[in-house]
Design a protein around this motif. Sequence first.
Motif, mmCIF file in Angstrom:
data_model
loop_
_atom_site.group_PDB
_atom_site.id
_atom_site.type_symbol
_atom_site.label_atom_id
_atom_site.label_comp_id
_atom_site.label_asym_id
_atom_site.label_seq_id
_atom_site.Cartn_x
_atom_site.Cartn_y
_atom_site.Cartn_z
ATOM 1 N N THR A 160 -8.058 -4.327 -0.627
ATOM 2 C CA THR A 160 -7.771 -3.173 0.171
ATOM 3 C C THR A 160 -7.270 -3.573 1.655
ATOM 4 O O THR A 160 -7.436 -4.626 2.030
ATOM 5 N N ARG A 161 -6.574 -2.353 2.192
ATOM 6 C CA ARG A 161 -6.196 -2.667 3.481
ATOM 7 C C ARG A 161 -6.491 -1.444 4.287
ATOM 8 O O ARG A 161 -6.053 -0.225 3.942
ATOM 9 N N ASP A 162 -7.126 -1.571 5.511
ATOM 10 C CA ASP A 162 -7.119 -0.387 6.436
ATOM 11 C C ASP A 162 -6.127 -0.045 7.280
ATOM 12 O O ASP A 162 -5.711 -1.111 8.034
ATOM 13 N N ILE A 215 -8.974 5.952 10.443
ATOM 14 C CA ILE A 215 -8.831 4.622 9.739
ATOM 15 C C ILE A 215 -9.027 5.067 8.290
ATOM 16 O O ILE A 215 -9.821 5.701 7.814
ATOM 17 N N ARG A 216 -7.967 4.919 7.378
ATOM 18 C CA ARG A 216 -7.827 4.815 6.174
ATOM 19 C C ARG A 216 -7.759 3.743 5.344
ATOM 20 O O ARG A 216 -7.120 2.738 5.670
ATOM 21 N N THR A 217 -8.455 3.633 4.057
ATOM 22 C CA THR A 217 -8.550 2.380 3.460
ATOM 23 C C THR A 217 -7.466 2.780 2.245
ATOM 24 O O THR A 217 -7.766 3.745 1.349
ATOM 25 N N PHE A 218 -6.678 1.865 1.877
ATOM 26 C CA PHE A 218 -5.747 1.858 0.697
ATOM 27 C C PHE A 218 -5.856 0.592 -0.060
ATOM 28 O O PHE A 218 -6.050 -0.597 0.256
ATOM 29 N N SER A 219 -5.643 1.016 -1.700
ATOM 30 C CA SER A 219 -5.604 -0.138 -2.300
ATOM 31 C C SER A 219 -4.241 -0.993 -2.407
ATOM 32 O O SER A 219 -3.251 -0.267 -1.815
ATOM 33 N N VAL A 261 0.995 -1.072 0.132
ATOM 34 C CA VAL A 261 -0.001 -0.022 0.134
ATOM 35 C C VAL A 261 0.913 1.144 -0.053
ATOM 36 O O VAL A 261 1.925 1.171 0.499
ATOM 37 N N ASP A 321 -4.198 6.245 10.435
ATOM 38 C CA ASP A 321 -3.274 7.307 10.343
ATOM 39 C C ASP A 321 -2.712 7.980 11.568
ATOM 40 O O ASP A 321 -3.361 7.560 12.626
ATOM 41 N N LYS A 366 -3.974 -3.413 -8.991
ATOM 42 C CA LYS A 366 -4.564 -3.408 -7.564
ATOM 43 C C LYS A 366 -5.465 -4.723 -7.207
ATOM 44 O O LYS A 366 -6.253 -4.865 -8.177
#
Length: 133
Positions: free
Chosen positions: A69-71, A79-83, A36, A74, A66
């Motif tokens: 996703t991974r949470d 909580i942020r979600t990323f590819s 990520v 920060d 891609k």
Amino acid sequence: MSQAQIITLNRQVDSGQMETDAAYILDYIKNSQGVVIPNLKSHFTMAVSTIVARLSGLEDLGVIYKHGTRDLVDPSGKIRTFSVYHYEPAVFIQERNREKVKIVKMKKAAKSLYNRFQDQLSVELKEELIKII
């Protein structure tokens, strides 16, 4: 053109003599089990905008894709979600990935054009754009 770029990147990565940001990022992704953007940010001293641009270029070439996703939490506690990015070693799948990326980008551009200039487009052009979207 893109196959030549892939060969050049792979030569840099395989020899360990990376000359570009894209080669460094590709090497990192090849040797990881899903990456990520925060992983790349903490590993390299590149701006996030540079990382995102290189990921986009590698995705355009079809060598990464891609999947999932991974949470992550920060620093502020949100909580942020990323590819999650993965390496694709198979050339025929890389070619398929390139085509998929082109289609997605074309649809996005058509939708943007339609939304931005809807009032100024002819009926025929609107219908054509709707078929693409």
